[in-house]
Write a protein that holds these residues in place. Structure first.
Motif, mmCIF file in Angstrom:
data_model
loop_
_atom_site.group_PDB
_atom_site.id
_atom_site.type_symbol
_atom_site.label_atom_id
_atom_site.label_comp_id
_atom_site.label_asym_id
_atom_site.label_seq_id
_atom_site.Cartn_x
_atom_site.Cartn_y
_atom_site.Cartn_z
ATOM 1 N N GLN A 343 0.825 -1.198 0.000
ATOM 2 C CA GLN A 343 0.000 0.000 0.000
ATOM 3 C C GLN A 343 0.865 1.256 0.000
ATOM 4 N N THR A 344 0.293 2.346 -0.500
ATOM 5 C CA THR A 344 0.942 3.651 -0.433
ATOM 6 C C THR A 344 -0.006 4.616 0.263
ATOM 7 N N LEU A 345 0.530 5.759 0.667
ATOM 8 C CA LEU A 345 -0.309 6.779 1.292
ATOM 9 C C LEU A 345 -1.408 7.232 0.337
ATOM 10 N N GLU A 346 -1.093 7.255 -0.966
ATOM 11 C CA GLU A 346 -2.086 7.657 -1.963
ATOM 12 C C GLU A 346 -3.258 6.687 -2.010
ATOM 13 N N LEU A 347 -2.965 5.384 -1.885
ATOM 14 C CA LEU A 347 -4.042 4.392 -1.879
ATOM 15 C C LEU A 347 -4.909 4.519 -0.634
ATOM 16 N N VAL A 348 -4.279 4.804 0.494
ATOM 17 C CA VAL A 348 -5.031 5.021 1.738
ATOM 18 C C VAL A 348 -5.951 6.231 1.584
ATOM 19 N N ALA A 349 -5.418 7.307 0.994
ATOM 20 C CA ALA A 349 -6.220 8.518 0.796
ATOM 21 C C ALA A 349 -7.359 8.275 -0.185
ATOM 22 N N GLN A 350 -7.080 7.527 -1.251
ATOM 23 C CA GLN A 350 -8.115 7.225 -2.235
ATOM 24 C C GLN A 350 -9.241 6.411 -1.616
ATOM 25 N N LYS A 351 -8.886 5.450 -0.788
ATOM 26 C CA LYS A 351 -9.898 4.639 -0.106
ATOM 27 C C LYS A 351 -10.767 5.511 0.803
ATOM 28 N N ALA A 352 -10.122 6.460 1.496
ATOM 29 C CA ALA A 352 -10.873 7.351 2.374
ATOM 30 C C ALA A 352 -11.819 8.246 1.575
ATOM 31 N N LEU A 353 -11.347 8.715 0.402
ATOM 32 C CA LEU A 353 -12.187 9.560 -0.446
ATOM 33 C C LEU A 353 -13.395 8.781 -0.966
ATOM 34 N N VAL A 354 -13.157 7.567 -1.427
ATOM 35 C CA VAL A 354 -14.257 6.729 -1.908
ATOM 36 C C VAL A 354 -15.254 6.470 -0.784
ATOM 37 N N ASP A 355 -14.734 6.298 0.423
ATOM 38 C CA ASP A 355 -15.592 6.055 1.579
ATOM 39 C C ASP A 355 -16.527 7.238 1.816
ATOM 40 N N LEU A 356 -16.006 8.458 1.685
ATOM 41 C CA LEU A 356 -16.837 9.656 1.859
ATOM 42 C C LEU A 356 -17.911 9.743 0.782
ATOM 43 N N VAL A 357 -17.557 9.389 -0.450
ATOM 44 C CA VAL A 357 -18.530 9.408 -1.545
ATOM 45 C C VAL A 357 -19.631 8.398 -1.294
ATOM 46 N N ARG A 359 -20.740 7.357 1.392
ATOM 47 C CA ARG A 359 -21.608 7.790 2.496
ATOM 48 C C ARG A 359 -22.376 9.055 2.145
ATOM 49 N N ASN A 360 -22.268 9.506 0.867
ATOM 50 C CA ASN A 360 -22.997 10.669 0.392
ATOM 51 C C ASN A 360 -22.611 11.958 1.105
ATOM 52 N N LEU A 361 -21.400 12.025 1.676
ATOM 53 C CA LEU A 361 -20.926 13.268 2.273
ATOM 54 C C LEU A 361 -20.340 14.188 1.209
ATOM 55 N N ILE A 362 -19.792 13.610 0.144
ATOM 56 C CA ILE A 362 -19.368 14.389 -1.011
ATOM 57 C C ILE A 362 -19.863 13.683 -2.259
ATOM 58 N N SER A 363 -19.921 14.423 -3.377
ATOM 59 C CA SER A 363 -20.409 13.837 -4.620
ATOM 60 C C SER A 363 -19.349 13.961 -5.702
ATOM 61 N N ILE A 364 -19.406 13.074 -6.657
ATOM 62 C CA ILE A 364 -18.454 13.067 -7.767
ATOM 63 C C ILE A 364 -19.009 13.918 -8.901
ATOM 64 N N SER A 365 -18.230 14.899 -9.366
ATOM 65 C CA SER A 365 -18.661 15.706 -10.495
ATOM 66 C C SER A 365 -17.950 15.310 -11.784
ATOM 67 N N ASN A 370 -10.567 5.868 -16.402
ATOM 68 C CA ASN A 370 -10.602 4.524 -15.809
ATOM 69 C C ASN A 370 -11.620 4.410 -14.690
ATOM 70 N N GLY A 371 -12.484 5.411 -14.560
ATOM 71 C CA GLY A 371 -13.584 5.353 -13.605
ATOM 72 C C GLY A 371 -13.264 5.872 -12.224
ATOM 73 N N ARG A 372 -12.005 6.266 -11.996
ATOM 74 C CA ARG A 372 -11.653 6.782 -10.680
ATOM 75 C C ARG A 372 -12.127 8.216 -10.505
ATOM 76 N N ILE A 373 -12.158 8.675 -9.267
ATOM 77 C CA ILE A 373 -12.635 10.022 -8.975
ATOM 78 C C ILE A 373 -11.616 11.048 -9.453
ATOM 79 N N LYS A 374 -12.069 12.004 -10.258
ATOM 80 C CA LYS A 374 -11.201 13.059 -10.763
ATOM 81 C C LYS A 374 -11.506 14.393 -10.094
ATOM 82 N N VAL A 375 -12.782 14.736 -10.013
ATOM 83 C CA VAL A 375 -13.218 15.974 -9.357
ATOM 84 C C VAL A 375 -14.413 15.641 -8.483
#
Length: 773
Positions: A343-357, A359-365, A370-375
């Motif tokens: 694992q890298t710190l970036e993967l940990v951060a990405q997992k946390a970001l996906v977790d927030l999405v 839970r509907n705390l933030i939305s993907i615009s 490749n389907g990952r979150i950009k904005v």
């Protein structure tokens, strides 16, 4: 909450200080260890705090304020030690005061926890916060509720013909509605019932209004919501609802039931005709009453306490905001270290970001190819609340207008965001803002602006400086004094000074030139960049990379942590250079024109994304890669432009086992026909873009792209036809054409009609855009 985040960040700072083993001469290692132990103990006490009764909420808020102030004071002192000029002499007396302050708030935290746990009425007086409004979709993932989701759907799908009532019971804010909505919108559940409806009750409701809402939200396989008549008195609506549901298999969700009387009256309108109908209730009332509801209608006496991953221990909205704030603090070392070597710190951060999405705390615009979150964006309801609370807790200050006052207590803010860059050119605003001397983060988020002032002169402790939209005619020397910086972005048109290497903690460096200028054979990076081993991401407007100096050892990795290197001249990427960056995951290279290019990607064992661009391509010339063209097997994303390669070279690309995204632009490949052989199978390819490619024939079938989801064809003026078999690819959701030949457009329309009419593929789309007639 900011207090919890502050404790975690400070603990991380102390651990880093101990790891580097470079303590200031006037500070002993024993002192730092003792301070860290106190912080660990305080963090443990905070973790044990349960739900807060409303009667004790003021006491809890006061405790958080004192914790925050104590930690901020200690953090400032330690950061000044590292910087080398403490505001006061850091002797034993200073250290003792810091420790005493932390021990005091820890003692108070322990006392409060005991008071709450020993209060027998505490659970009845939990402070209730307004729940945020969510936008649901059938694709939302249930995180931490997988078992509950499975359990409820099993009862909904059961063969039992009796009408079953399933209550989901729990305290406010723990995700009952989210679970119910996710089940309600699930495609498999939709297809299971003849008709569905959703109604939300409240503590004070009109029965006539409830009946009207159910009729208004009813939808079936033949009719959308809003089809059924909703006018009439209470009795008329009750009879109409009963008739519409009679002999049908229906699913009704009744959200937020407050008492049994509400259910007793509603149950009269819902027929029980042994059709396998289901009623899903969410309620915050106590368990015995919930069971009574289910038993009264001979339904299923099921009680589900919903949990939600990391939110299972805390249900109040305040804790959700703590989670959001914690993630926002990841530029300052908040995220935990990766648990696994892979694992890298970036993967940990990405997992946390996906977790927030999720839970509907933030939305993907916007998503990447490749389907990952950009904005992503924060929902308005959550953002407003976060801004208010963040200001109160000195977590974040947002400067949006000229006449915005900074109150006396606000000068200890840790993060500052400027939404209009021009404001900082105004002396009054600048003089006010620079008094926030404890700021760790400074973000310039407004429109591009040329800034004339030394706008960060007083922010000595900055860790994050995002000035990407600020243009500098001269490099500000003040930046070189910000020894705590881990993130730096700005707009600057000249070479960076060698002293940039003094920023030993820098992990992210982004510099762009505006207007975009390219100088061949010139590096805007100093040779000293090789002396910055903490760098993880380097992003520049096209530039050369400095060569390895003779005095630097050649056979060991220098930029061991570097993961991103973007827009670097291919001539700079020698074998020795790439060998010194073994952790690269993303690499963007460019060349001026087709010719012989050294490509030494075999040195990069972790590369996942590679982009190669020829700035001035020629239809009569091709790039000749030395050694023979090959790509790492780890590659997931490949983008080629201007290479002029023969289509035969596509065999190398097709052999990549993990390739998910392929982008071919502007003569990337040259030749009239792309004919795929049987063994040219792109097993995992999901995204294919073909743009400004001059091929006429494309010979392929569904078996060559078994996992393709999106196909984009842009400016393919000579393409005679899209292979008709492409439409039969199971996962394919979209074909998009932009300014392509009329023959290609016609073949796309035929594919669309065939899939929609003959094969009833309802989710399949074909989008066609033409700027010509």
């Amino acid at each position: 909450m900011a207090a919890y985040s502050a404790v975690t960040v400070f603990r991380h700072t102390l651990e880093q200080l101990l790891d580097c083993n470079q303590l200031p001469p006037h500070v002993s290692k024993t002192q730092i260890i003792s301070l860290r132990e106190n912080i660990c103990s305080l963090q443990s006490s905070l973790d044990k705090l349960p739900f807060v009764p409303k009667l004790k909420s003021d006491k809890m808020k006061d405790l958080h304020t004192r914790i925050r102030e104590a930690i901020y004071t200690a953090q400032d002192e330690v950061d000044y030690w590292i910087r080398g000029h403490s505001t006061q002499r850091s002797d034993e007396k200073t250290m003792k005061k810091l420790e005493d302050d932390i021990k005091l708030v820890e003692h108070d935290a322990v006392v409060l926890e005991e008071e709450i746990r020993n209060d027998p009425t505490g659970d009845l007086f939990l402070e209730s916060s307004p729940q945020p409004s969510f936008n649901f979709s059938g694709k939302d993932k249930i995180v931490g509720q997988e078992e509950e989701f499975k359990l409820v759907t099993e009862w909904l799908e059961s063969d039992d013909k009796a009408r079953l009532v399933i209550p989901i019971i729990g305290m406010p804010g723990i995700g009952k509605t989210f679970l119910a909505r996710s089940i309600y919108d699930h495609k498999q559940i939709r297809n299971l019932f003849d008709i569905r409806a959703w109604v939300t009750l409240s503590q004070y409701y009109s029965y006539q209004e409830v009946l009207s809402k159910i009729l208004n939200t009813m939808e079936s396989k033949n009719y959308q919501a809003g089809h059924y008549a909703t006018q009439g008195d209470e009795q008329t609506l009750l009879q109409r609802l009963h008739q519409e549901l009679y002999n049908l298999k229906y699913l009704i969700v009744v959200d937020d039931v407050w008492d049994t009387k509400a259910w007793d009256r509603l149950a009269l309108a819902l027929p029980d005709k042994e059709t396998g109908s289901r009623i899903l209730l969410t309620t915050r009332i106590l368990e015995d009453t919930g069971r009574s509801i289910a038993e009264k209608c001979n339904g299923l006496p099921l009680s589900i306490m919903v949990v939600g991953g990391i939110l299972s221990e805390r249900a109040e909205l305040e804790y959700w905001i703590r989670i959001e704030e914690d993630i926002a603090a990841a530029a300052v070392g908040f995220l935990p270290k990766p648990e696994l070597p892979t694992q890298t710190l970036e993967l940990v951060a990405q997992k946390a970001l996906v977790d927030l999405v999720q839970r509907n705390l933030i939305s993907i615009s916007e998503r990447s190819s490749n389907g990952r979150i950009k904005v992503c964006l924060m929902r308005d309801s959550i953002r407003d609340l976060v801004e208010i609370e963040s200001e109160k807790e000195k977590f974040f200050h947002c400067r949006k207008k000229y006449n915005q006052q900074l109150e006396e207590g606000m000068k200890k803010q840790r993060r500052v965001s400027i939404h209009i860059n021009l404001l900082m050119s105004l002396e009054e605003v600048y003089e006010t803002t620079k008094t926030i001397t404890s700021a760790r983060t400074l973000l310039y988020l407004g429109p591009h602006h040329h800034h004339p002032l030394p706008f960060f002169l007083t922010f000595d402790l900055l860790r994050v400086l995002d000035a990407f939209t600020v243009y500098f005619a001269d490099f500000p020397d003040e930046i070189l004094q910000l020894v705590h910086l881990t993130y730096l972005s700005l707009t600057y048109n000249h070479e960076l000074p060698p002293e940039i290497s003094l920023l030993k903690k820098l992990q992210v460096l982004m510099v762009r030139r505006k207007p975009k200028l390219i100088f061949i054979g010139v590096s805007f990076l100093p040779d000293e960049i090789w002396e910055m081993p903490e760098l993880r991401h380097l992003w520049f407007t096209e530039t050369d990379f400095p060569t390895l100096q003779p005095n630097i050892p050649q056979n060991r990795p220098l930029l061991l942590n570097l993961q991103t290197l973007s827009y670097i001249n291919a001539a700079s990427c020698t074998r020795d250079v790439l060998r010194s960056m073994p952790s690269l995951k993303k690499l963007s290279m460019w060349a001026v024109a087709p010719g012989v290019i050294g490509l030494y990607l075999d040195e990069l064992k972790q590369l996942e994304a590679f982009k190669f661009t020829v700035l001035h391509p020629s239809p009569n010339k091709q790039v000749e890669f030395e050694p023979e063209i090959s790509f790492p097997q780890t590659l997931r994303k490949l983008s080629l432009s201007g290479c002029g390669l023969p289509w035969d070279a596509m065999e190398v690309v097709a052999a990549l086992p993990n390739l998910e995204v392929l982008k071919l632009r502007e003569l990337a490949f040259n030749g009239e026909a792309w004919c795929l052989e049987d063994h040219h199978v792109f097993d995992k390819l999901k995204f294919l873009l073909i743009e400004y490619i001059n091929f006429k024939r494309w010979i392929a079938d569904m078996y060559h792209f078994p996992g393709l989801e999106r196909l984009y064809l842009k400016h393919c003026y000579e393409l005679e036809e899209i292979p008709s078999d492409i439409g039969f690819i199971g996962p394919l959701e979209l074909i998009e054409l932009v300014d392509c030949s009329l023959q290609a457009v016609e073949s796309a329309e035929i594919i669309k009609r065939e899939q929609e009419v003959d094969y009833e593929k309802k989710d399949f789309q074909v989008r066609i855009y033409c700027s010509y007639e």
